[in-house]
Write a protein that holds these residues in place. Structure first.
Motif, PDB file in Angstrom:
ATOM      1  N   SER A 159      41.737 -16.608  21.624  1.00  0.00           N
ATOM      2  CA  SER A 159      42.544 -16.119  20.498  1.00  0.00           C
ATOM      3  C   SER A 159      42.800 -14.614  20.516  1.00  0.00           C
ATOM      4  O   SER A 159      43.597 -14.117  19.708  1.00  0.00           O
ATOM      5  CB  SER A 159      41.854 -16.487  19.181  1.00  0.00           C
ATOM      6  N   ALA A 180      44.768 -24.774  17.562  1.00  0.00           N
ATOM      7  CA  ALA A 180      45.271 -24.323  16.262  1.00  0.00           C
ATOM      8  C   ALA A 180      44.141 -23.915  15.335  1.00  0.00           C
ATOM      9  O   ALA A 180      44.232 -22.894  14.641  1.00  0.00           O
ATOM     10  CB  ALA A 180      46.122 -25.417  15.623  1.00  0.00           C
ATOM     11  N   SER A 184      43.647 -20.181  13.904  1.00  0.00           N
ATOM     12  CA  SER A 184      43.756 -19.978  12.455  1.00  0.00           C
ATOM     13  C   SER A 184      42.715 -19.004  11.926  1.00  0.00           C
ATOM     14  O   SER A 184      42.836 -18.503  10.810  1.00  0.00           O
ATOM     15  CB  SER A 184      43.627 -21.316  11.726  1.00  0.00           C
ATOM     16  N   GLU A 185      41.695 -18.714  12.734  1.00  0.00           N
ATOM     17  CA  GLU A 185      40.693 -17.723  12.342  1.00  0.00           C
ATOM     18  C   GLU A 185      41.232 -16.302  12.440  1.00  0.00           C
ATOM     19  O   GLU A 185      40.703 -15.389  11.801  1.00  0.00           O
ATOM     20  CB  GLU A 185      39.449 -17.855  13.229  1.00  0.00           C
ATOM     21  N   ARG A 188      48.126 -16.529  11.438  1.00  0.00           N
ATOM     22  CA  ARG A 188      48.721 -17.524  10.541  1.00  0.00           C
ATOM     23  C   ARG A 188      49.337 -18.590  11.432  1.00  0.00           C
ATOM     24  O   ARG A 188      50.328 -18.340  12.131  1.00  0.00           O
ATOM     25  CB  ARG A 188      49.756 -16.861   9.631  1.00  0.00           C
ATOM     26  N   THR A 189      48.771 -19.782  11.391  1.00  0.00           N
ATOM     27  CA  THR A 189      49.052 -20.791  12.409  1.00  0.00           C
ATOM     28  C   THR A 189      49.569 -22.081  11.797  1.00  0.00           C
ATOM     29  O   THR A 189      49.029 -22.572  10.799  1.00  0.00           O
ATOM     30  CB  THR A 189      47.772 -21.097  13.224  1.00  0.00           C
ATOM     31  N   THR A 190      50.604 -22.638  12.425  1.00  0.00           N
ATOM     32  CA  THR A 190      51.175 -23.924  12.011  1.00  0.00           C
ATOM     33  C   THR A 190      51.241 -24.856  13.208  1.00  0.00           C
ATOM     34  O   THR A 190      51.592 -24.444  14.316  1.00  0.00           O
ATOM     35  CB  THR A 190      52.594 -23.737  11.437  1.00  0.00           C
ATOM     36  N   ARG A 245      40.034 -29.007   7.818  1.00  0.00           N
ATOM     37  CA  ARG A 245      40.726 -27.724   7.982  1.00  0.00           C
ATOM     38  C   ARG A 245      42.225 -27.897   7.777  1.00  0.00           C
ATOM     39  O   ARG A 245      42.883 -27.067   7.125  1.00  0.00           O
ATOM     40  CB  ARG A 245      40.429 -27.142   9.366  1.00  0.00           C
ATOM     41  N   ASN A 250      44.747 -24.672   6.713  1.00  0.00           N
ATOM     42  CA  ASN A 250      44.448 -23.562   7.633  1.00  0.00           C
ATOM     43  C   ASN A 250      43.779 -24.119   8.894  1.00  0.00           C
ATOM     44  O   ASN A 250      42.563 -24.246   8.949  1.00  0.00           O
ATOM     45  CB  ASN A 250      43.528 -22.541   6.987  1.00  0.00           C
ATOM     46  N   PRO A 251      44.577 -24.471   9.903  1.00  0.00           N
ATOM     47  CA  PRO A 251      46.041 -24.355  10.017  1.00  0.00           C
ATOM     48  C   PRO A 251      46.740 -25.459   9.220  1.00  0.00           C
ATOM     49  O   PRO A 251      46.121 -26.455   8.876  1.00  0.00           O
ATOM     50  CB  PRO A 251      46.283 -24.564  11.518  1.00  0.00           C
ATOM     51  N   ASN A 252      48.034 -25.244   8.968  1.00  0.00           N
ATOM     52  CA  ASN A 252      48.804 -26.291   8.294  1.00  0.00           C
ATOM     53  C   ASN A 252      49.657 -27.035   9.319  1.00  0.00           C
ATOM     54  O   ASN A 252      49.748 -26.647  10.478  1.00  0.00           O
ATOM     55  CB  ASN A 252      49.673 -25.693   7.193  1.00  0.00           C
TER      56      ASN A 252
END
Length: 350
Positions: A159, A180, A184-185, A188-190, A245, A250-252
């Motif tokens: 990351s 993901a 997400s840590e 901003r992750t999708t 999660r 988070n992530p979505n």
């Protein structure tokens, strides 16, 4: 005169090593050709935090138990060490930096030419490069104008380069979700998905999922006997609270975007969103172009075979997804397929 071997194995990963084990047990003369500078197939190129989705107790090649606690989920580097130890223990004849460029047929069998200029001869070929050696990226409108970064999950390591970025990951499988959650840590992750992600429990009644699929016979059910390829599962094994999660956002996850534009992606509702990086966790495809002229591949470059046996006499496959069973392309399943193929080779060579 160049020695004519019984078999040349192409690929020094789990499929190639398992094939080598059985070839050696049967007393055949063979070499394993590995394209890269180390054995291990795709494992050395996977992301740093990768964990097996099966416990160590269900992750062994023939003849050597995966070491350590059999209930743990080994890390990528443990798998690489295991494969290296496997090659050493059985003294398998692996030649590195031997990327196959061309295979031709002659009266004595096959002539294998590598990019380094070496020439090998063998009566039979086992293509053991598996299903995961060629990253697949779908064509999406506007990709050529997008000014952000795009990469395949095979290029993702960790990351660190993505801190404070807006990242979209295309895909809904195990690797997509694992990456993901890690990203997400720090960003901003999708997850951009075609269908909502489906999860399977890692443990049922305190026992790992793999215990149950082996118990009921699904893991090694011979689908090929009924003229079918073993099904692949799109469900994500729910390790490390993945489902929680994603439920928490988070992530979505969102329905797959329709296209790129210069600065980002366009979602199905028409909304444009700025995006720094898009990561395609969209899987892999087999790639063996050196077999094309021999008639061993279909129009799309996919192997033609039944249970690993090519319609071209003398050509065999090991490590393909769904080759003979649900487990075919895994550490736990590839040994059985390799033995099946080696027995066929023995019959041919008689």
């Amino acid at each position: 005169m160049k020695e004519i071997l019984d078999t040349i194995v192409i690929g020094g990963g789990q499929a190639g090593l398992a094939s080598g084990y059985h070839l050696q047990k049967k007393g055949l003369r063979f070499l394993i050709l590995e394209a890269s500078d180390q054995i291990g197939g795709s494992w050395p190129s996977y992301y740093d935090s990768l964990k097996l989705f099966s416990p160590a107790g269900y992750s062994s090649l023939p003849g050597l138990k995966f070491p350590g606690n059999q209930n743990r989920y080994p890390q990528r580097d443990e798998v690489i060490r295991y494969l290296q130890d496997y090659k050493s223990k059985f003294e398998l004849p692996v030649l590195i930096n031997q990327r196959v460029d061309l295979i031709e047929k002659d009266r004595e069998g096959f002539v294998i030419r590598t990019k380094s200029g070496e020439i090998f001869k063998a009566q039979t070929i086992i293509n053991a490069t598996g299903s995961f050696n060629s990253p697949f990226v779908p064509k999406i409108a506007g990709m050529d104008v997008f000014q952000g970064d795009t990469l395949h999950s095979s290029e993702y390591r960790n990351s660190k380069p993505f801190h404070n970025q807006r990242v979209v990951i295309v895909g809904g499988g195990n690797s997509a979700v694992q990456i993901a959650v890690e990203l997400s840590e720090v960003s901003r992750t999708t997850l951009a998905v075609r269908q909502p992600i489906q999860f399977m429990k890692q443990h049922i009644g305190r026992l790992d999922l793999h215990f149950w699929i082996k118990l009921i016979g699904f893991d090694n059910f011979p689908f090929w006997r009924f003229g079918k390829t073993a099904p692949s599962s799109n469900a994500v094994i729910d390790t490390n609270r993945f489902k929680d999660r994603i439920t928490e956002g988070n992530p979505n996850q969102q329905t797959m975007f329709t296209s790129f534009y210069e600065s980002g992606v366009i979602w199905p509702n028409g909304k444009k969103e700025l995006v720094d990086t898009v990561i395609f966790a969209t899987g892999f495809r087999p790639s063996a172009p050196y077999l094309k002229l021999l008639g061993a591949l279909d129009e799309d470059g996919m192997p033609l075979h039944k249970a690993g046996i090519s319609p071209v006499p003398g050509i065999y496959f090991v490590g393909l997804e769904g080759q003979r069973s649900f487990a075919s392309a895994t550490l736990r399943g590839v040994g059985s397929d390799a033995l099946f193929v080696v027995k066929k080779i023995l019959k041919q060579l008689k």
